[in-house]
Design a protein around this motif. Structure first.
Motif, short mmCIF file in Angstrom:
data_model
loop_
_atom_site.label_atom_id
_atom_site.label_comp_id
_atom_site.label_asym_id
_atom_site.label_seq_id
_atom_site.Cartn_x
_atom_site.Cartn_y
_atom_site.Cartn_z
N ILE A 97 0.45 -0.91 0.31
CA ILE A 97 0.20 0.35 0.29
C ILE A 97 1.02 0.99 -0.13
N ALA A 358 -3.13 7.12 -1.97
CA ALA A 358 -2.64 6.66 -1.45
C ALA A 358 -2.92 6.92 -0.08
N ASN A 361 -5.70 5.54 2.69
CA ASN A 361 -5.76 4.57 3.18
C ASN A 361 -5.68 4.69 4.82
N ALA A 368 -8.68 -1.23 0.80
CA ALA A 368 -7.21 -0.36 0.52
C ALA A 368 -7.01 -0.62 -0.38
#
Length: 810
Positions: A97, A358, A361, A368
């Motif tokens: 991630i 990102a 998240n 995710a």
């Protein structure tokens, strides 16, 4: 509403009064077939999946002689893992991630996915305390829409079919001259197109080279017919990109026409397209120093892996859209995935920075995003080759087998059964029925909504979409065994407010975002009370398609059962086969085809009668009937046979099965429709039809494991999810402290007196008695094939889905 509240799963579900369990909502829609009554007392709470399956034509088995295997499916949503398979065969997994520094990825030798850990690890991780909307570097990232010029902010129509091209151009690639193509490249293009089209392509390329300062729209556009075969289509896109040095973009419009235009990326180096983002190295006009252009990043489309748990694909996309302050057209994906499951799929986002995405998240719950790559093309519905499933079945047992025997023998018997069953699913296949999810989960099935639409009864269609069970409004929680989901209750409450009071805003505030069809109907009817057609046309196009396609799916399911009853696995005269799969055999072409896709990601092949009917090398998908000689010569198997989804432009089997279509659809059960007259005034409700393989089978590789559980373990989880694997890796840095804690716990345990031996024996006996067996199956299926139908064949209908909550009222 803050980010976490907006995306949170209900913390609890309200119970419903058990006395209402037998309440039935009587619908005006009535469908009966072959002795089965589907009065669709659609609101009756049918708890048995088998009864629901019979209502939509799922009745026959390829092998009905095997023992029934019983098990519970999806008792935990982690019992159903789905990973998308890309066209190149890679299984998509969430591997990271994190985002690479400045999100620059290599442009050579990369695929469209970061599956199996292909991405390099990030230089630094997103700071946990960083506010939403900031990049990994800590700099504020402006909204995408603000960073674009008005003309540059326009993105391609999502109904078009953008080419997905990932071919890296080699450094020694031969540059095309301005005056001619090489003989080899011209031969390649002539294999796909005619002389005139190839000449137009060459002229377009010469125009691009001669006028690099022009905008894309200033150059000529080339339009030509295109194949619907995804494998061939992908190769054509790649060849065009290689031959013309990436300066020509290729895409497919909603009518299946290949459109060739000057590449925006190729022209970007010659003018400032993005307010300084794409300025030349020596330009001093850049408003974003140290920021890479989309060209330097790799393209305007950010591809990423979307991981979700117990959520709809559109639900997560809707949340991302809201947080990024963009619109739904920003995101594209190949197909929707199951809700009650853990799924991973690729998604593309137009002009969204990886750092910005990102950052979400931190606020995403039970979802995710990761594995970011920039590409020049976005994804389209249908751009996948299938899905890989890892399924846990609980409380497994064989009918007629005693579980009182030795555990080892019991496990061995189940394992042997599963291995044999999976082998048969590969060799014999399973009837390729459309699964229950194709027909919706609410009080009125989607196929019945589609029937109302096809009959022109738009008011009934709107009423059916807004139907709900009164159980969803029951507030009595005293003596209930039924559960209702928070979103389902809110949906029912919002619709009820609209019906009782007519207050539009209050109703819309209550209905969750994911129920867009209901919201659009209420919003439109609030302004135009009697315009039911307008209300339906206000629904998102792929949802509108879903309703009428669901009716086609119902008829197709019933046709499969009838075909199997009449002929079984024998190939007979009049059966239909797809022409493009058998070009080495005799052909008598009748129809051409193109594709469309609905909200479920189902590809529907839509024939077009005016294409080249007798061209052996034509790449359009067509069907034809087998002669008696062909049916008997062994060249065709049951896996070659297709059945049509009803429409005005398909062939129907030239045998008794074909006659069944006319008889059934003309009956009251079929809605009194004519299978040859499926044209309607509204284009989206005018069905040309399509074809679907009668039988499907799993991939060549599969796995089956049987494990004991229960007792002190409870409902243990057997398979680790991708996100758990990532978190476990992050926790390794803290293993030192953890090991110290474990050692302390062990020391305390050593000082604790042992319980009496008798108590241990009793506990062990109780635990052993509570032991159950679980089966973990892993296999792959092609796109538009249902794992639930494979499991149905494997178990002879003995596998039932766990009723975790009351959803919708059926």
């Amino acid at each position: 509403m803050n980010g976490q509240d907006a995306d949170s799963r209900p913390s609890k579900r309200v119970k419903l009064d058990s006395s209402d369990a037998d309440v039935t909502i009587v619908s005006t829609s009535t469908m009966a077939y072959q002795g089965h009554e589907s009065h669709i007392q659609q609101g009756s709470l049918v708890s048995d999946d088998t009864a629901k399956e019979r209502q939509v034509g799922i009745a026959a088995f390829v092998d009905g002689s095997r023992s029934v295997f019983r098990g519970i499916l999806k008792k935990r949503y982690t019992d159903f893992l789905v990973n998308e398979i890309l066209p190149n065969g890679i299984v998509v997994h969430l591997s990271s991630i994190k985002v690479q520094h400045r999100a620059v990825l290599p442009t050579s030798g990369r695929t469209a996915s970061a599956a199996n850990g292909g991405l390099a690890q990030a230089d630094q991780e997103i700071a946990r305390g960083q506010p939403t909307g900031e990049g990994a570097t800590g700099q504020k990232v402006p909204d995408t829409e603000k960073a674009l010029e008005p003309d540059a902010a326009k993105r391609p129509d999502t109904n078009g079919e953008s080419a997905q091209v990932n071919l890296a151009l080699s450094s020694n690639h031969r540059k095309l001259t301005r005056n001619q193509l090489s003989e080899a490249d011209r031969a390649i293009l002539l294999g796909y197109f005619g002389d005139e089209t190839v000449d137009q392509m060459s002229s377009l390329y010469q125009s691009i080279l001669g006028h690099p300062d022009w905008k894309s729209r200033d150059h000529p556009m080339v339009r030509t017919e295109f194949t619907s075969d995804r494998n061939v289509r992908s190769q054509i896109h790649q060849d065009i990109r290689r031959i013309f040095d990436g300066k020509i973009d290729s895409s497919t419009d909603k009518d299946g026409i290949l459109v060739l235009t000057a590449s925006h990326a190729a022209l970007a180096n010659n003018r400032d397209r993005n307010r300084g983002w794409n300025s030349k190295p020596n330009s001093d006009r850049s408003s974003r120093p140290n920021k890479l252009s989309w060209q330097d990043r790799g393209g305007e489309y950010l591809h990423f892996s979307l991981y979700k748990e117990n959520k709809d694909t559109l639900e997560v996309i809707s949340y991302l859209t809201k947080q990024l302050k963009t619109n739904t057209k920003t995101f594209q994906f190949a197909g929707t995935k199951d809700r009650r499951a853990v799924t991973v799929q690729r998604v593309s986002a137009y002009r969204v920075e990886a750092e910005r995405l990102a950052g979400l998240n931190r606020s995403l719950k039970y979802a995710a995003v990761g594995d970011y790559e920039y590409h020049k093309q976005g994804l389209e519905l249908g751009d996948l080759s299938g899905n890989e499933f890892v399924i846990t079945l609980r409380e497994c047992e064989l009918e007629g087998s005693s579980s009182d025997g030795i555990a080892v023998e019991w496990k061995a018997e189940l394992h042997s059964y599963l291995q044999t069953s999976l082998q048969r699913l590969r060799e014999k296949g399973f009837l390729n029925f459309y699964g229950l999810q194709r027909f919706g989960t609410f009080a009125t099935r989607t196929d019945i909504v589609g029937l109302h639409i096809l009959k022109g009864d738009f008011k009934s269609a709107c009423d059916a979409i807004l139907e709900f069970s009164p159980l969803a409004l029951n507030e009595d929680t005293s003596e209930s065994h039924l559960l209702v989901g928070h979103d389902d209750r809110s949906r029912a409450e919002g619709i009820n407010i609209w019906r009782d009071t007519g207050r539009i805003n209050e109703a819309l505030d209550k209905i969750p975002r994911k129920f867009s069809a209901e919201s659009n109907i209420i919003r439109h009817l609030g302004k135009h009370r009697q315009d039911y057609l307008g209300a339906l046309l206000g629904i998102q196009r792929n949802l509108r398609l879903m309703y009428v396609h669901a009716y086609q799916s119902l008829v197709w399911n019933l046709a499969v059962g009838e075909r199997w009853r009449l002929y079984g696995e024998k190939v007979v005269e009049g059966d239909l086969v797809l022409v493009h799969e058998h070009k080495d055999k005799h052909m008598d072409l009748e129809t051409a085809a193109r594709e469309t896709v609905d909200a479920d990601g189902e590809i529907v092949i839509q024939p077009s009668h005016d294409d080249r009917a007798f061209d052996k090398d034509d790449m359009f998908e067509r069907a034809r009937a087998l002669t008696a000689e062909e049916a008997n010569n062994g060249k065709y198997s049951i896996f070659d046979i297709v059945l049509p989804l009803p429409g005005f432009d398909v062939l129907y089997p030239a045998n008794a099965c074909g006659e069944w279509y006319k008889t059934f659809m003309a009956s009251e059960a079929g809605g009194g429709l004519d299978p040859y007259n499926m044209r309607r005034k509204q284009k989206d409700f005018s069905l040309s039809g399509g074809y679907r393989k009668m039988l499907a089978r799993i991939g060549e590789a599969w796995e089956a494991n049987v494990q004991e559980y229960g007792g002190e373990e409870g409902e243990k989880q057997f398979v680790e999810t991708d996100l758990e694997r990532i978190k476990k890796g992050e926790q390794k840095t803290n293993m030192g402290a953890e090991q110290t804690r474990v050692a302390d716990d062990a020391a305390v345990a050593a000082e604790t007196p042992n319980p009496p031996q008798q108590a241990l024996t009793e506990q062990s006996t109780e635990a052993q008695q509570a032991k159950k067996l679980a089966a973990v199956l892993k296999f792959q299926l092609g796109s538009s094939q249902y794992a639930t139908m494979a499991l149905r064949e494997l178990s002879k209908g003995g596998i039932q889905a766990y009723k975790a909550e009351f959803i919708g009222g059926r």
